[in-house]
Design an enzyme around this catalytic site. Sequence first.
Site, PDB file in Angstrom:
ATOM      1  N   VAL A  11       1.051  -1.266   0.196  1.00 58.79           N
ATOM      2  CA  VAL A  11      -0.116   0.044  -0.063  1.00 58.79           C
ATOM      3  C   VAL A  11       0.785   1.148   0.085  1.00 58.79           C
ATOM      4  CG1 VAL A  11      -1.693   1.299   1.466  1.00 58.79           C
ATOM      5  CG2 VAL A  11      -2.004  -1.176   1.164  1.00 58.79           C
ATOM      6  N   ASP A  30      10.218   4.097   6.140  1.00 62.04           N
ATOM      7  CA  ASP A  30      10.162   2.490   6.549  1.00 62.04           C
ATOM      8  C   ASP A  30      11.237   2.267   7.422  1.00 62.04           C
ATOM      9  OD1 ASP A  30       8.296   0.207   5.129  1.00 62.04           O
ATOM     10  OD2 ASP A  30       9.765  -0.497   6.418  1.00 62.04           O
ATOM     11  N   THR A 123      -5.821  -0.649   7.537  1.00 59.33           N
ATOM     12  CA  THR A 123      -7.062  -1.276   7.947  1.00 59.33           C
ATOM     13  C   THR A 123      -6.921  -1.397   9.484  1.00 59.33           C
ATOM     14  OG1 THR A 123      -7.173  -2.357   5.889  1.00 59.33           O
ATOM     15  CG2 THR A 123      -8.599  -2.926   7.565  1.00 59.33           C
ATOM     16  N   ARG A 158      -6.369  -3.577  -5.004  1.00 56.84           N
ATOM     17  CA  ARG A 158      -6.058  -4.991  -4.981  1.00 56.84           C
ATOM     18  C   ARG A 158      -4.668  -5.144  -5.567  1.00 56.84           C
ATOM     19  NH1 ARG A 158     -10.347  -5.869  -9.588  1.00 56.84           N
ATOM     20  NH2 ARG A 158      -9.586  -3.706  -9.887  1.00 56.84           N
ATOM     21  N   GLU A 159      -4.115  -6.208  -5.052  1.00 58.02           N
ATOM     22  CA  GLU A 159      -2.784  -6.451  -5.532  1.00 58.02           C
ATOM     23  C   GLU A 159      -2.603  -7.008  -6.865  1.00 58.02           C
ATOM     24  OE1 GLU A 159      -0.534  -8.856  -2.606  1.00 58.02           O
ATOM     25  OE2 GLU A 159      -1.014  -7.508  -1.057  1.00 58.02           O
ATOM     26  N   ASN A 214     -14.583  -5.725   2.461  1.00 60.97           N
ATOM     27  CA  ASN A 214     -13.776  -6.981   2.234  1.00 60.97           C
ATOM     28  C   ASN A 214     -14.571  -8.211   2.608  1.00 60.97           C
ATOM     29  OD1 ASN A 214     -11.793  -6.264   1.287  1.00 60.97           O
ATOM     30  ND2 ASN A 214     -10.170  -6.248   2.851  1.00 60.97           N
ATOM     31  N   LEU A 256     -17.597 -13.864  -8.114  1.00 64.24           N
ATOM     32  CA  LEU A 256     -18.482 -15.114  -8.020  1.00 64.24           C
ATOM     33  C   LEU A 256     -17.754 -16.306  -8.464  1.00 64.24           C
ATOM     34  CD1 LEU A 256     -21.826 -13.701  -8.859  1.00 64.24           C
ATOM     35  CD2 LEU A 256     -21.140 -14.275  -6.698  1.00 64.24           C
ATOM     36  N   CYS A 266      -5.507  -9.776   3.305  1.00 63.54           N
ATOM     37  CA  CYS A 266      -6.363  -9.023   3.559  1.00 63.54           C
ATOM     38  C   CYS A 266      -7.865  -9.578   4.039  1.00 63.54           C
ATOM     39  CB  CYS A 266      -6.414  -7.757   2.822  1.00 63.54           C
ATOM     40  SG  CYS A 266      -5.080  -6.680   3.142  1.00 63.54           S
ATOM     41  N   ARG A 333       0.927 -14.592   1.458  1.00 63.55           N
ATOM     42  CA  ARG A 333       0.348 -14.635   2.833  1.00 63.55           C
ATOM     43  C   ARG A 333      -0.965 -15.088   2.564  1.00 63.55           C
ATOM     44  NH1 ARG A 333       1.058  -8.180   4.227  1.00 63.55           N
ATOM     45  NH2 ARG A 333       1.053  -8.019   2.079  1.00 63.55           N
TER      46      ARG A 333
HETATM   47  P1  NAD Z   1       3.275  -4.695   4.213  1.00 67.09           P
HETATM   48  O1  NAD Z   1       3.366  -5.500   5.260  1.00 67.09           O
HETATM   49  O2  NAD Z   1       3.482  -5.017   2.814  1.00 67.09           O
HETATM   50  O3  NAD Z   1       3.988  -3.276   4.641  1.00 67.09           O
HETATM   51  C1  NAD Z   1       4.156  -2.590   5.716  1.00 67.09           C
HETATM   52  C2  NAD Z   1       5.258  -2.002   5.876  1.00 67.09           C
HETATM   53  O4  NAD Z   1       5.085  -0.899   7.050  1.00 67.09           O
HETATM   54  C3  NAD Z   1       6.501  -2.789   6.040  1.00 67.09           C
HETATM   55  O5  NAD Z   1       7.427  -2.353   4.964  1.00 67.09           O
HETATM   56  C4  NAD Z   1       7.189  -2.444   7.274  1.00 67.09           C
HETATM   57  O6  NAD Z   1       8.621  -2.304   7.318  1.00 67.09           O
HETATM   58  C5  NAD Z   1       6.624  -0.900   7.701  1.00 67.09           C
HETATM   59  N1  NAD Z   1       6.483  -0.667   9.028  1.00 67.09           N
HETATM   60  C6  NAD Z   1       5.922  -1.243   9.958  1.00 67.09           C
HETATM   61  N2  NAD Z   1       5.652  -0.507  11.327  1.00 67.09           N
HETATM   62  C7  NAD Z   1       6.310   0.685  10.920  1.00 67.09           C
HETATM   63  C8  NAD Z   1       6.830   1.624  11.456  1.00 67.09           C
HETATM   64  N3  NAD Z   1       6.413   2.027  12.897  1.00 67.09           N
HETATM   65  N4  NAD Z   1       7.382   2.802  10.933  1.00 67.09           N
HETATM   66  C9  NAD Z   1       7.652   2.724   9.840  1.00 67.09           C
HETATM   67  N5  NAD Z   1       7.594   1.365   8.960  1.00 67.09           N
HETATM   68  C10 NAD Z   1       6.966   0.684   9.689  1.00 67.09           C
HETATM   69  O7  NAD Z   1       1.788  -4.088   4.215  1.00 67.09           O
HETATM   70  P2  NAD Z   1       0.663  -3.819   3.423  1.00 67.09           P
HETATM   71  O8  NAD Z   1       0.246  -5.059   2.464  1.00 67.09           O
HETATM   72  O9  NAD Z   1       1.209  -2.630   2.516  1.00 67.09           O
HETATM   73  O10 NAD Z   1      -0.442  -3.346   4.064  1.00 67.09           O
HETATM   74  C11 NAD Z   1      -0.583  -2.208   4.848  1.00 67.09           C
HETATM   75  C12 NAD Z   1      -1.935  -1.802   5.650  1.00 67.09           C
HETATM   76  O11 NAD Z   1      -2.808  -1.583   4.427  1.00 67.09           O
HETATM   77  C13 NAD Z   1      -2.479  -3.109   6.290  1.00 67.09           C
HETATM   78  O12 NAD Z   1      -3.188  -2.581   7.446  1.00 67.09           O
HETATM   79  C14 NAD Z   1      -3.539  -3.778   5.350  1.00 67.09           C
HETATM   80  O13 NAD Z   1      -4.529  -4.447   5.923  1.00 67.09           O
HETATM   81  C15 NAD Z   1      -3.652  -2.581   4.497  1.00 67.09           C
HETATM   82  N6  NAD Z   1      -4.382  -2.728   3.181  1.00 67.09           N
HETATM   83  C16 NAD Z   1      -3.577  -3.873   2.107  1.00 67.09           C
HETATM   84  C17 NAD Z   1      -3.849  -3.941   1.014  1.00 67.09           C
HETATM   85  C18 NAD Z   1      -2.921  -4.859   0.258  1.00 67.09           C
HETATM   86  O14 NAD Z   1      -3.322  -5.295  -0.849  1.00 67.09           O
HETATM   87  N7  NAD Z   1      -1.916  -5.421   0.718  1.00 67.09           N
HETATM   88  C19 NAD Z   1      -4.830  -3.187   0.389  1.00 67.09           C
HETATM   89  C20 NAD Z   1      -5.855  -2.622   1.248  1.00 67.09           C
HETATM   90  C21 NAD Z   1      -5.376  -2.333   2.302  1.00 67.09           C
HETATM   91  C1  UGA Z   2      -8.681  -7.597  -1.569  1.00 70.41           C
HETATM   92  C2  UGA Z   2      -9.768  -6.446  -2.187  1.00 70.41           C
HETATM   93  O1  UGA Z   2     -10.193  -6.962  -3.414  1.00 70.41           O
HETATM   94  C3  UGA Z   2      -9.343  -5.214  -2.161  1.00 70.41           C
HETATM   95  O2  UGA Z   2     -10.240  -4.365  -2.447  1.00 70.41           O
HETATM   96  C4  UGA Z   2      -8.910  -4.742  -0.830  1.00 70.41           C
HETATM   97  O3  UGA Z   2      -8.258  -3.496  -0.906  1.00 70.41           O
HETATM   98  C5  UGA Z   2      -7.774  -5.744  -0.449  1.00 70.41           C
HETATM   99  O4  UGA Z   2      -8.185  -6.935  -0.112  1.00 70.41           O
HETATM  100  C6  UGA Z   2      -7.100  -5.481   1.020  1.00 70.41           C
HETATM  101  O5  UGA Z   2      -7.752  -4.935   1.750  1.00 70.41           O
HETATM  102  O6  UGA Z   2      -5.924  -5.806   0.977  1.00 70.41           O
HETATM  103  P1  UGA Z   2      -6.608  -8.472  -2.784  1.00 70.41           P
HETATM  104  O7  UGA Z   2      -6.527  -9.226  -1.419  1.00 70.41           O
HETATM  105  O8  UGA Z   2      -5.407  -8.011  -3.499  1.00 70.41           O
HETATM  106  O9  UGA Z   2      -7.707  -7.298  -2.701  1.00 70.41           O
HETATM  107  O10 UGA Z   2      -7.265  -9.696  -3.746  1.00 70.41           O
HETATM  108  P2  UGA Z   2      -8.619 -10.271  -4.499  1.00 70.41           P
HETATM  109  O11 UGA Z   2      -8.519  -9.815  -5.780  1.00 70.41           O
HETATM  110  O12 UGA Z   2      -9.584  -9.552  -3.767  1.00 70.41           O
HETATM  111  O13 UGA Z   2      -8.663 -11.762  -4.265  1.00 70.41           O
HETATM  112  C7  UGA Z   2      -8.746 -12.048  -2.981  1.00 70.41           C
HETATM  113  C8  UGA Z   2      -8.916 -13.623  -2.932  1.00 70.41           C
HETATM  114  O14 UGA Z   2     -10.111 -14.348  -3.470  1.00 70.41           O
HETATM  115  C9  UGA Z   2      -7.776 -14.521  -3.994  1.00 70.41           C
HETATM  116  O15 UGA Z   2      -7.363 -15.605  -3.169  1.00 70.41           O
HETATM  117  C10 UGA Z   2      -8.364 -14.637  -5.155  1.00 70.41           C
HETATM  118  O16 UGA Z   2      -8.156 -15.624  -5.895  1.00 70.41           O
HETATM  119  C11 UGA Z   2      -9.785 -14.952  -4.382  1.00 70.41           C
HETATM  120  N1  UGA Z   2     -10.997 -14.757  -5.348  1.00 70.41           N
HETATM  121  C12 UGA Z   2     -11.448 -13.462  -5.808  1.00 70.41           C
HETATM  122  C13 UGA Z   2     -11.754 -15.886  -5.760  1.00 70.41           C
HETATM  123  O17 UGA Z   2     -11.514 -16.845  -5.441  1.00 70.41           O
HETATM  124  N2  UGA Z   2     -13.030 -15.629  -6.572  1.00 70.41           N
HETATM  125  C14 UGA Z   2     -13.252 -14.543  -6.880  1.00 70.41           C
HETATM  126  O18 UGA Z   2     -14.235 -14.175  -7.861  1.00 70.41           O
HETATM  127  C15 UGA Z   2     -12.463 -13.414  -6.676  1.00 70.41           C
END
Ligand code: NAD
Ligand code: UGA
Length: 441
Positions: A11, A30, A123, A158-159, A214, A256, A266, A333
């Site tokens: 993110v 970071d 989150t 989304r990733e 989510n 679906l 997430c 993860r």
């Molecule tokens: P991540 O683990 O990939 O990255 C988090 C980073 O924060 C790490 O590089 C870590 O070293 C750094 N960090 C931790 N504590 C710190 C501190 N005190 N000071 C500075 N750096 C610090 O996490 P992410 O996947 O990017 O997710 C971050 C947040 O966003 C989570 O709450 C997650 O639920 C939410 N989120 C993630 C996604 C996603 O697709 N990955 C999408 C939406 C929301």
């Molecule tokens: C999800 C949400 O889609 C994002 O909106 C949100 O920001 C993010 O979580 C988050 O909070 O981190 P992401 O985890 O990147 O995004 O991946 P998704 O595309 O949502 O897929 C999640 C999982 O569901 C995967 O394992 C995927 O294969 C599965 N999936 C998805 C299904 O099995 N069926 C589907 O129809 C869609």
Amino acid sequence: MRVSVIGAGYVGLVNSVGWCSHGHHVTCIDSNRSLIHNLKNGKTTLYEPGLEQALQQELQTGRLDFQESYGSVAESDVIFIAVSTPSSADGSIDLSCITSCSQSLAAELAKSESFKVIAVRSTVIPGTTEGLILPLLSESGKKPGKDFGLAMIPEFLREGIALEDFSRPDRIVAGISSVDLKTRKLLEELHSVFRCPLVFTSFKTAELVKYASNSFLATRISFANEMSRICEKLDVDVDEVMAAVGMDKRIGPHFLKAGPGFGGSCLPKDVKALVAEFRSHNISALLLDSVLRVNEGQKLRIVEMLKSVIGPLQGKKIAVLGLSFKPETDDIRESSSVAIIRKLLAEGAAVKAYDPRAMEKARSILPAVELCNSPEQSLSGVDAALLVSAWPEFQKPAGFYSSLLKQSPLFDAQRMLDPEEARKAGLAYYSIGRGFPWKNP
Ligand code: NAD
Ligand code: UGA
């Protein structure tokens, strides 16, 4: 504007590059020293399509910087918090990174003379922004609404498609204090580049919108997966069913798709955290509990199929294609593939696996698995193969699989092959969500 982003993960890095591309000066902070070193040199340590190129492009503008220290905060107009909020053992979220980040921010706020907005993108469970982050920031001696503003702006990217999601959001939800007009104005100006609704709410509402979104996505997936089980008994194709169901405008076609269950950093974490929140209020989350239970069962459905065809797994050699939780990411993860491999190993099978991007991350957590350099290497000489993540690289003609697997069967958790073509190619092919057992030639 001057922007700081705390956290350089999926993110934080996408937000940093994204805000820089809109002309802002961004410092991404970071605590991970080697990560910062790599990013300064234009190298990402995670795989997200287009991100490394975008990073290098933005570094050349001179407007993007990476730091270990929080020094840029004092001069920033907006600071985004994007640190990790992982699951604790009981499903609730671990707020230690949020706490340490807020404490570091407070130390910098104390030195700052200018108004700035701190926006939480991580989150966090409802109540965290007002109940934990605000008091920690207030220890700076500065006054919220006067010296600094606070906002909770959940991230919906989304990733695998994160850059596009950043630049084309469906909506932006901003939780703020209703009397904090200064923060509202600054956020309106910052987000004016996006052509989508900007919805202002309370802090708690914004926090809950993220969990509800989510959880609803997870519910749709578990629904499709549950349907796939009855489809297997009725000899009906689950994709045909869900495609027609999704044509109803009240339902819609997205999320679906039946498969090996939802994984990732997430969906599982956020549903578990919401269930834990229900529990803490002494209410039962009957639906969400079931969503998680269906998902746990679905992850191992493909292993049940495998065993019903080839018998006990002790001493068998199994290929697994796909380790990431979905295609176009290296994130493992909560990947269903990892759960599947652990089950195979626990039952005495030897596993040969391949993934286009996630091998490095898998190496440390799956030391007993033979990691292969190609699908071909992984598929040769095995008793059966499992196709678990839907990487385009695995979308091959059935003949590719039959020539490598010989008489050994392929179990497809992603339904990537056409059963009729598989039959013609002489491939013993089984997939979830279609009549099972499939009648092979
Ligand atoms: P991540 O683990 O990939 O990255 C988090 C980073 O924060 C790490 O590089 C870590 O070293 C750094 N960090 C931790 N504590 C710190 C501190 N005190 N000071 C500075 N750096 C610090 O996490 P992410 O996947 O990017 O997710 C971050 C947040 O966003 C989570 O709450 C997650 O639920 C939410 N989120 C993630 C996604 C996603 O697709 N990955 C999408 C939406 C929301
Ligand atoms: C999800 C949400 O889609 C994002 O909106 C949100 O920001 C993010 O979580 C988050 O909070 O981190 P992401 O985890 O990147 O995004 O991946 P998704 O595309 O949502 O897929 C999640 C999982 O569901 C995967 O394992 C995927 O294969 C599965 N999936 C998805 C299904 O099995 N069926 C589907 O129809 C869609």
